[in-house]
Design an enzyme around this catalytic site. Structure first.
Site, PDB file in Angstrom:
ATOM      1  N   ARG A 172       0.839  -1.191   0.000  1.00 29.11           N
ATOM      2  CA  ARG A 172       0.000   0.000   0.000  1.00 29.11           C
ATOM      3  C   ARG A 172       0.875   1.241   0.000  1.00 29.11           C
ATOM      4  O   ARG A 172       1.954   1.265   0.581  1.00 29.11           O
ATOM      5  CB  ARG A 172      -0.910   0.029   1.231  1.00 29.11           C
ATOM      6  CG  ARG A 172      -2.157  -0.835   1.073  1.00 29.11           C
ATOM      7  CD  ARG A 172      -3.048  -0.760   2.287  1.00 29.11           C
ATOM      8  NE  ARG A 172      -2.395  -1.342   3.443  1.00 29.11           N
ATOM      9  CZ  ARG A 172      -1.817  -0.665   4.418  1.00 29.11           C
ATOM     10  NH1 ARG A 172      -1.832   0.660   4.409  1.00 29.11           N
ATOM     11  NH2 ARG A 172      -1.252  -1.293   5.420  1.00 29.11           N
ATOM     12  N   TYR A 196      -1.732  -3.251  -6.731  1.00 29.11           N
ATOM     13  CA  TYR A 196      -1.496  -3.979  -5.478  1.00 29.11           C
ATOM     14  C   TYR A 196      -2.750  -4.055  -4.608  1.00 29.11           C
ATOM     15  O   TYR A 196      -3.472  -3.062  -4.453  1.00 29.11           O
ATOM     16  CB  TYR A 196      -0.366  -3.317  -4.671  1.00 29.11           C
ATOM     17  CG  TYR A 196      -0.301  -3.914  -3.278  1.00 29.11           C
ATOM     18  CD1 TYR A 196       0.253  -5.184  -3.091  1.00 29.11           C
ATOM     19  CD2 TYR A 196      -0.878  -3.281  -2.185  1.00 29.11           C
ATOM     20  CE1 TYR A 196       0.246  -5.775  -1.841  1.00 29.11           C
ATOM     21  CE2 TYR A 196      -0.883  -3.869  -0.932  1.00 29.11           C
ATOM     22  CZ  TYR A 196      -0.323  -5.121  -0.764  1.00 29.11           C
ATOM     23  OH  TYR A 196      -0.354  -5.710   0.461  1.00 29.11           O
ATOM     24  N   LYS A 203      -9.786  -2.446   1.840  1.00 28.07           N
ATOM     25  CA  LYS A 203      -9.490  -1.311   2.716  1.00 28.07           C
ATOM     26  C   LYS A 203     -10.317  -0.083   2.307  1.00 28.07           C
ATOM     27  O   LYS A 203     -10.739   0.690   3.155  1.00 28.07           O
ATOM     28  CB  LYS A 203      -8.004  -0.973   2.652  1.00 28.07           C
ATOM     29  CG  LYS A 203      -7.087  -2.146   2.898  1.00 28.07           C
ATOM     30  CD  LYS A 203      -7.208  -2.736   4.282  1.00 28.07           C
ATOM     31  CE  LYS A 203      -6.131  -3.803   4.460  1.00 28.07           C
ATOM     32  NZ  LYS A 203      -6.085  -4.436   5.756  1.00 28.07           N
ATOM     33  N   HIS A 221     -10.468  -2.675  11.519  1.00 30.15           N
ATOM     34  CA  HIS A 221      -9.383  -3.473  10.936  1.00 30.15           C
ATOM     35  C   HIS A 221      -9.080  -4.614  11.912  1.00 30.15           C
ATOM     36  O   HIS A 221      -8.102  -4.575  12.647  1.00 30.15           O
ATOM     37  CB  HIS A 221      -8.173  -2.557  10.752  1.00 30.15           C
ATOM     38  CG  HIS A 221      -7.039  -3.170  10.010  1.00 30.15           C
ATOM     39  ND1 HIS A 221      -5.728  -2.805  10.210  1.00 30.15           N
ATOM     40  CD2 HIS A 221      -7.011  -4.114   9.044  1.00 30.15           C
ATOM     41  CE1 HIS A 221      -4.945  -3.503   9.414  1.00 30.15           C
ATOM     42  NE2 HIS A 221      -5.689  -4.300   8.693  1.00 30.15           N
ATOM     43  N   SER A 239      -0.976  -3.933  10.021  1.00 36.58           N
ATOM     44  CA  SER A 239      -0.726  -4.890   8.946  1.00 36.58           C
ATOM     45  C   SER A 239       0.576  -5.655   9.182  1.00 36.58           C
ATOM     46  O   SER A 239       1.567  -5.075   9.626  1.00 36.58           O
ATOM     47  CB  SER A 239      -0.632  -4.154   7.608  1.00 36.58           C
ATOM     48  OG  SER A 239      -1.858  -3.529   7.327  1.00 36.58           O
ATOM     49  N   ALA A 240       0.535  -6.953   8.872  1.00 36.64           N
ATOM     50  CA  ALA A 240       1.714  -7.825   8.967  1.00 36.64           C
ATOM     51  C   ALA A 240       2.232  -7.979  10.398  1.00 36.64           C
ATOM     52  O   ALA A 240       3.433  -8.090  10.628  1.00 36.64           O
ATOM     53  CB  ALA A 240       2.823  -7.351   8.025  1.00 36.64           C
ATOM     54  N   CYS A 241       1.325  -7.966  11.386  1.00 39.63           N
ATOM     55  CA  CYS A 241       1.696  -8.260  12.785  1.00 39.63           C
ATOM     56  C   CYS A 241       1.075  -9.577  13.241  1.00 39.63           C
ATOM     57  O   CYS A 241       0.961  -9.825  14.439  1.00 39.63           O
ATOM     58  CB  CYS A 241       1.238  -7.149  13.712  1.00 39.63           C
ATOM     59  SG  CYS A 241       2.277  -5.683  13.654  1.00 39.63           S
ATOM     60  N   ASN A 265      -2.394 -15.218  11.421  1.00 37.92           N
ATOM     61  CA  ASN A 265      -1.956 -16.347  12.250  1.00 37.92           C
ATOM     62  C   ASN A 265      -2.802 -16.487  13.511  1.00 37.92           C
ATOM     63  O   ASN A 265      -3.130 -17.604  13.926  1.00 37.92           O
ATOM     64  CB  ASN A 265      -0.477 -16.179  12.638  1.00 37.92           C
ATOM     65  CG  ASN A 265       0.450 -16.351  11.449  1.00 37.92           C
ATOM     66  OD1 ASN A 265       0.065 -16.916  10.428  1.00 37.92           O
ATOM     67  ND2 ASN A 265       1.664 -15.857  11.575  1.00 37.92           N
ATOM     68  N   ASP A 267      -9.214 -10.028   8.762  1.00 37.23           N
ATOM     69  CA  ASP A 267      -8.736  -8.667   8.496  1.00 37.23           C
ATOM     70  C   ASP A 267      -9.750  -7.564   8.820  1.00 37.23           C
ATOM     71  O   ASP A 267      -9.348  -6.498   9.248  1.00 37.23           O
ATOM     72  CB  ASP A 267      -8.318  -8.547   7.024  1.00 37.23           C
ATOM     73  CG  ASP A 267      -7.442  -7.335   6.743  1.00 37.23           C
ATOM     74  OD1 ASP A 267      -6.567  -7.027   7.575  1.00 37.23           O
ATOM     75  OD2 ASP A 267      -7.636  -6.684   5.699  1.00 37.23           O
ATOM     76  N   ASN A 305       6.545  -8.637   1.523  1.00 34.54           N
ATOM     77  CA  ASN A 305       5.088  -8.446   1.545  1.00 34.54           C
ATOM     78  C   ASN A 305       4.419  -9.275   0.445  1.00 34.54           C
ATOM     79  O   ASN A 305       3.376  -8.911  -0.076  1.00 34.54           O
ATOM     80  CB  ASN A 305       4.736  -6.960   1.389  1.00 34.54           C
ATOM     81  CG  ASN A 305       3.280  -6.681   1.753  1.00 34.54           C
ATOM     82  OD1 ASN A 305       2.737  -7.261   2.690  1.00 34.54           O
ATOM     83  ND2 ASN A 305       2.628  -5.809   0.988  1.00 34.54           N
ATOM     84  N   ARG A 311       2.082 -12.077  -1.043  1.00 27.38           N
ATOM     85  CA  ARG A 311       0.748 -12.360  -0.491  1.00 27.38           C
ATOM     86  C   ARG A 311       0.102 -13.559  -1.158  1.00 27.38           C
ATOM     87  O   ARG A 311       0.379 -13.864  -2.311  1.00 27.38           O
ATOM     88  CB  ARG A 311      -0.165 -11.138  -0.727  1.00 27.38           C
ATOM     89  CG  ARG A 311       0.296  -9.877  -0.002  1.00 27.38           C
ATOM     90  CD  ARG A 311      -0.341  -9.799   1.341  1.00 27.38           C
ATOM     91  NE  ARG A 311       0.188  -8.712   2.173  1.00 27.38           N
ATOM     92  CZ  ARG A 311      -0.406  -8.308   3.300  1.00 27.38           C
ATOM     93  NH1 ARG A 311      -1.538  -8.877   3.689  1.00 27.38           N
ATOM     94  NH2 ARG A 311       0.132  -7.365   4.030  1.00 27.38           N
ATOM     95  N   ARG A 368       3.516  -4.317  17.514  1.00 22.92           N
ATOM     96  CA  ARG A 368       4.828  -4.969  17.460  1.00 22.92           C
ATOM     97  C   ARG A 368       5.788  -4.047  18.199  1.00 22.92           C
ATOM     98  O   ARG A 368       6.170  -2.999  17.693  1.00 22.92           O
ATOM     99  CB  ARG A 368       5.213  -5.116  15.981  1.00 22.92           C
ATOM    100  CG  ARG A 368       6.559  -5.712  15.689  1.00 22.92           C
ATOM    101  CD  ARG A 368       6.825  -5.666  14.189  1.00 22.92           C
ATOM    102  NE  ARG A 368       5.992  -6.614  13.475  1.00 22.92           N
ATOM    103  CZ  ARG A 368       6.337  -7.874  13.202  1.00 22.92           C
ATOM    104  NH1 ARG A 368       7.520  -8.313  13.573  1.00 22.92           N
ATOM    105  NH2 ARG A 368       5.510  -8.662  12.562  1.00 22.92           N
ATOM    106  N   GLY A 422       0.948 -20.700  18.164  1.00 19.53           N
ATOM    107  CA  GLY A 422       0.005 -21.572  18.859  1.00 19.53           C
ATOM    108  C   GLY A 422       0.003 -21.407  20.373  1.00 19.53           C
ATOM    109  O   GLY A 422      -1.008 -21.604  21.046  1.00 19.53           O
ATOM    110  N   ASN A 427      -0.035 -18.821  21.973  1.00 16.86           N
ATOM    111  CA  ASN A 427      -0.905 -17.719  22.400  1.00 16.86           C
ATOM    112  C   ASN A 427      -2.236 -18.222  22.967  1.00 16.86           C
ATOM    113  O   ASN A 427      -2.961 -17.472  23.607  1.00 16.86           O
ATOM    114  CB  ASN A 427      -1.162 -16.756  21.233  1.00 16.86           C
ATOM    115  CG  ASN A 427       0.100 -15.973  20.867  1.00 16.86           C
ATOM    116  OD1 ASN A 427       0.965 -15.776  21.704  1.00 16.86           O
ATOM    117  ND2 ASN A 427       0.187 -15.536  19.624  1.00 16.86           N
TER     118      ASN A 427
END
Ligand code: SAT
Ligand code: MN
Length: 597
Positions: A83, A211, A220, A240, A262-264, A268, A291, A381, A383, A414, A508, A510
């Site tokens: 982005r 993208y 988004k 989000h 994003s991407a944290c 997962n 998301d 990044n 995807r 993070r 896992g 967590n």
């Protein structure tokens, strides 16, 4: 798929008689001058035909169909891999409506600038008409959008990410109300790239990027930026957030949402697989979404959440049977890979994949790569795009238009220092404060420097379609609509010790923290009061088999008063950028925190 050309608009055989839609398509076609207008119906035959064409044109590379049936690789332009927030604009009539955290352009100026870009930009190319639905068919919450795009990659991706084609046209019927999404990749020139939102016109114009977040306009742009502005006016929330459930051995599911930049690790967490001992005892996590959450109070005053999307657009690097076995399964068929590396056997590769590092492959830009190349083979990044129906741990109520009742909201960033592993807010207002001051070290999901702390309130900084200060007020006001507001938690999986080693194994493991969260929601677990909020009593987190000692856990929970004073100063700096629009309730929370410290 219709096949008439723009030169014979009246002869087009299309699946709707919606006059407003036809008129708008014709207006956009007159502007962009495509060679053909192709209406997408969402059928399997259409997908196959589009994919065949995309492969013939080199937009997709067919992967090894024996190993990965339905798998295809796309390589984006190297300048178009994330982005681009500096090219993203909220185009409200008044600048103050967009607020200081958004780029703003006056609507007339934005329309004028982009009209020049769009003029004739589809000459010699097809324009795909992509009707799509965000939300569930038949739901009053659902929103219809129609995206016009000259990218076959985008058309194929939208088919996975949204309920696309006839289902959306049926939902729209003859109503004139749909989000008008006009998109062209143009010449993929980073200096001529604009993602413009016009909430007052229910319109999105995106030019110059193919993208994900810039180009798949339901995600988004519609579901968050236009959605959040609408939600504020109508008294609901567009966030989000992942949505997932923690299923206990007795079958009861406690639902929670989670907001992380994003991407944290949102995907997962939404697909968490507990370690064997927990799984064997009957603990499971079920996924509703990874998301975006649309949430509103139901008639009983419970907060209910739906996932408006239909697929996943997840980060590939680091995906393995250890970090996300469900994603590994999802990737095993009918998945699109963007900017992964390619092995000689026609399968994709990425850093962190199961198995050994290959002696050679083709990197994400199409160049030969070896481990000594000194670069990443897959883009950080890179995807995957895949249908959520392929997720083996999909929640039984994922397709329920009523949504799921939310007991807890988890925020996280993070942070290698300062922020404890887990804290619970004292109450809703304190929780909003924790969320509003969320800070996170930047990742590869957006262009720019990686690894610097930036404030990202509610993980919505790039996605809030209006003034951030008013967004905080809206959050605070939601409590009045709820008979029992969800409990709010703040986590940080990323804290490290002084050698840079993570203090908590994450993934896992967590589940141990989710268990405490669920127990708190059910009134079964205690907590201790600290200046930052409520924390688990040490004996209340099951550390057995985690590899984490009590001492390490306490280190992950430690509060360093001096670091926190610096942290609060940094939070205050961020609040100052919002000037007088920060609700006084949040300033009072900050002052109370300072006193407690
Ligand atoms: O915005 S994207 O959907 O492309 C990915 C992200 O940043 O979450
Ligand atoms: Mn996201």
């Amino acid at each position: 798929m219709g096949t008439a050309t723009a030169k014979m608009p009246t002869a087009i055989k299309v699946p709707t008689t919606n006059a407003a839609l036809h008129q708008w398509v014709q207006e956009c076609a007159a502007l962009c001058q495509p060679e053909a207008i192709l209406w997408c119906n969402g059928s399997e035959a259409e997908r196959a035909a589009l994919m065949k064409e995309a492969c013939a044109r080199g937009v997709f590379i067919e992967l090894n169909q024996t190993v990965l049936p339905g798998g295809y690789l796309h390589r984006s332009h190297p300048n178009d891999t994330a982005r681009t927030e500096h090219c993203t604009f909220i185009c409200t009539p008044a600048k103050n409506e967009a607020g200081p955290t958004n780029n703003w352009m006056a609507p007339e100026e934005a329309y004028r600038t982009l009209r020049q870009c769009f003029e004739g930009c589809m000459k010699g190319r097809a324009m795909y008409v992509v009707p799509f639905l965000m939300g569930h068919p038949g739901s009053s919450l659902a929103k219809v959008g129609v995206q016009l795009t000259d990218s076959i990659y985008v058309a194929l991706s939208m088919r996975i990410m949204t309920r696309m084609g006839e289902v959306a046209l049926r939902e729209l019927g003859n109503r004139p109300t749909f989000t008008q999404c006009l998109h062209s990749v143009g010449a993929l020139d980073p200096n001529r790239r604009y993602i413009c939102h016009f909430p007052q016109d229910n319109t999105i114009w995106s030019y110059g990027s193919g993208y994900g977040g810039n180009a798949l306009l339901g995600k988004k742009c519609l579901a968050l930026r236009i959605g959040s502005a609408l939600a504020q006016r109508e008294g609901w929330m567009a966030e989000h957030m992942l949505i997932a459930g923690l299923q206990a051995p007795d079958g009861q599911i406690t639902y929670f949402t989670g907001a992380f930049p994003s991407a944290c690790g949102k995907t997962n967490l939404a697909m968490l697989r507990p370690p064997r001992r927990f799984a064997e005892a009957g603990w499971r996590v079920t996924t509703v979404g990874d998301d975006i959450a649309w949430m509103r109070a139901d008639a009983q005053g419970r907060l209910r959440a739906v996932n408006p999307e239909f697929g996943y657009f997840g980060v590939i690097p680091g995906t393995s049977t250890k970090t996300n076995p469900s994603a590994v399964e999802i990737l095993s068929h009918d998945a699109l890979f963007t900017n992964a590396a390619l092995l000689p056997d026609g399968t994709p590769w990425w850093e962190g994949k199961d198995g050994p590092v290959p002696p050679q492959c083709i990197d994400w830009m199409g160049k030969p790569w070896t481990p000594s190349s000194g670069t990443k083979a897959a883009h950080p990044n890179s995807r995957f795009t895949a249908p959520q129906a392929h997720n083996p741990q999909l929640d039984p109520r994922w397709n329920d238009p009523q949504g799921v009742p939310i007991s807890a909201i988890i925020f996280g960033g993070r942070r290698s220092t300062t922020v404890p592993l887990i804290t619970e807010a004292f109450n809703w207002t304190h929780g909003v404060y924790l969320a509003a001051t969320l800070g996170s070290e930047t990742t590869a999901a957006a262009t720019g420097a990686v690894g610097v702390v930036r404030r990202d309130p509610m993980a919505m900084l790039p996605f809030c379609g209006y003034h951030m200060g008013r967004y905080f007020t809206h959050w605070l006001s939601m409590e009045r609509r709820l008979s029992a507001a969800p409990r709010i938690f703040f986590v940080n999986w990323f804290r490290t010790d002084n050698t840079g080693k993570f203090l908590w194994p994450g993934f896992g493991e967590n589940i141990r923290l989710l268990q405490w969260i669920a127990a708190r929601c059910q009134g079964r677990a205690g907590a201790i009061e600290t200046p930052l909020g409520l924390m688990p009593k040490p004996e209340e987190i099951d550390l057995d088999g985690s590899g984490v000692t009590r001492a390490q856990f306490e280190q992950a929970q430690a509060i360093d008063r001096d670091t926190w004073k610096t942290e609060i100063a940094s939070q205050s700096e961020f609040f100052a950028t919002l000037s007088t629009d920060v609700p006084s309730a949040l300033l009072r929370e900050r002052d109370a925190l300072l006193r407690r410290l």
